[in-house]
Design an enzyme around this catalytic site. Structure first.
Site, PDB file in Angstrom:
ATOM      1  N   CYS A 183      -5.806  18.850   5.791  1.00 60.85           N
ATOM      2  CA  CYS A 183      -4.358  18.946   5.583  1.00 60.85           C
ATOM      3  C   CYS A 183      -3.768  20.108   6.384  1.00 60.85           C
ATOM      4  CB  CYS A 183      -4.102  19.158   4.093  1.00 60.85           C
ATOM      5  SG  CYS A 183      -2.388  19.416   3.670  1.00 60.85           S
ATOM      6  N   HIS A 191       0.795  -1.227   0.000  1.00 62.15           N
ATOM      7  CA  HIS A 191       0.000   0.000   0.000  1.00 62.15           C
ATOM      8  C   HIS A 191       0.824   1.271   0.000  1.00 62.15           C
ATOM      9  CE1 HIS A 191      -4.114  -1.474  -0.028  1.00 62.15           C
ATOM     10  NE2 HIS A 191      -3.542  -2.576   0.438  1.00 62.15           N
TER      11      HIS A 191
END
Ligand code: BJW
Ligand code: ZN
Length: 289
Positions: free
Chosen positions: A193, A128
């Site tokens: 973020c 991943h």
């Protein structure tokens, strides 16, 4: 090849394992099942009324980031209550022993639960670590390996580790599999973020997204140099991992599998990895030194 301990294939595997110079082990969700981590497919593969695989997609996230974040909040929280099982630990022991004997032992995992690393495996490729096709800024390295505890900005691509629980206030008490909450959290209250305040997402590979090129390269190298391939606890239906057993088998390299069910990789079910790995990977007297 598939095993039960009475099966002649068990002895055959033990002989191959004793002589192997480079063992590659592919793991999937089944290796963590005995730790109590739900698998993707089969009876454990549901979260609320949804199939887990249907939520692990860019389309689901685009449609309802709130719902997908609840699903990942649940899985992050669950991992705090889970420990590596005997299967994970047998893999660690084998890696240590191989290292002492000058042999290679590599785990290639499709899992994002972090249990191999927590158990102590270090020669580990986490698939991943990824590159996505829809990202504006394409990162060029997989240094930031993806897992349940990493986020990535949907706008600027900034990746960071985040082990906060809950990951944000709005997700406190959310994500329970048996409580339908409506999943209406506004984007502004979801994880954002720290660089640009846009929405972040779990830093994992969803369907339609590609593996990092350097992860792919590393996998190709391991496939080219292994002389025994062991497939553990994966349904072998998700590509590219689903193709590895047949690719390796075509190279003339023995492929063995541990699974409680039959899969496209080999034909027979064997048994649970937590029980079989410690027996299959135990040291033997004729081990290659
Ligand atoms: C036990 C046990 C016990 C239980 N002991 N066993 C070629 C052909 C066709 C399609 C494609 C193709 N190439 C690419 C695709 C598209 C797609 C795909 O494969 N689709 C198929 C469904 C057909 N693949 C992709 O999109 C991949 N990207 C890619 O290839 O990029 C290039 C590309 C892009 C676009 C177009 C073409 C090419 C990305 C795949 C991403 C998968 N993402 C997920 C979610 C990750 C995030 C998260 O965790 O939330 O990854 S889905 C999920 O499935 C997860 C896993 O890695 C993956 C595999 O699951 P796994 O580990 O096998 O779990 P289960 O539950 O399926 O199986 C558990 C097994 O354990 C069972 O067999 C049990 O019996 C067993 N078990 N207890 C031993 N105790
Ligand atoms: Zn950002």
């Amino acid at each position: 090849m598939a095993f039960s301990t009475e099966d002649p294939k068990f002895a055959e595997f033990r002989q191959l394992f004793a002589k192997a110079r480079s063992v590659l082990v592919l793991t999937g969700a089944g290796v963590s099942a005995e730790s109590g981590v739900p698998t993707f497919r089969g009876s454990g593969g549901f979260w609320r009324k949804y199939q887990a695989i249907d939520l692990a997609t860019p389309e689901s996230f685009a449609k309802s980031p709130s719902l997908v974040w609840e699903f990942y909040q649940y899985r992050r929280e669950l991992m705090a209550t889970k420990e590596p099982n005997k299967g994970h630990l047998a893999l660690v022991e084998a890696e240590k022993r191989f290292e002492k004997e000058g042999r290679r032992f590599v785990i290639l995992t499709q899992n994002i639960d972090g249990l191999h690393r927590r158990a102590g495996s270090s020669n580990l490729i986490e698939m991943h670590g990824m590159l996505i096709l829809h990202l504006k800024i394409l990162c060029t390295s997989s240094e930031n390996i993806g897992n349940l505890f990493k986020t990535r900005c949907t706008s600027c691509g900034f990746v960071e580790e985040n082990k906060n629980n809950p990951i944000c206030e709005a997700l406190r008490g959310r994500g329970l599999p048996d409580v339908e909450t409506g999943s209406d959290i506004p984007v502004a209250d979801l994880p954002l973020c720290r660089q640009c305040q846009s929405l972040v997402r779990p830093h994992v590979v969803w369907f339609g997204e590609a593996l990092w090129p350097d992860v792919r390269e590393r996998i190709d190298k391991e496939i080219a140099q292994c002389d025994l391939f062991l497939v553990v606890g994966t349904s072998s239906v998700v590509y590219p991992a689903a193709a590895y057993a047949s690719i390796i088998s075509r190279l003339g390299i023995p492929v063995a599998e541990i699974n409680i069910e039959s899969t496209p990789s080999t034909s027979d079910s064997t048994g649970p990895s937590g029980e079989l790995l410690p027996i299959l990977l135990a040291p033997s007297v004729d081990e290659a030194l």
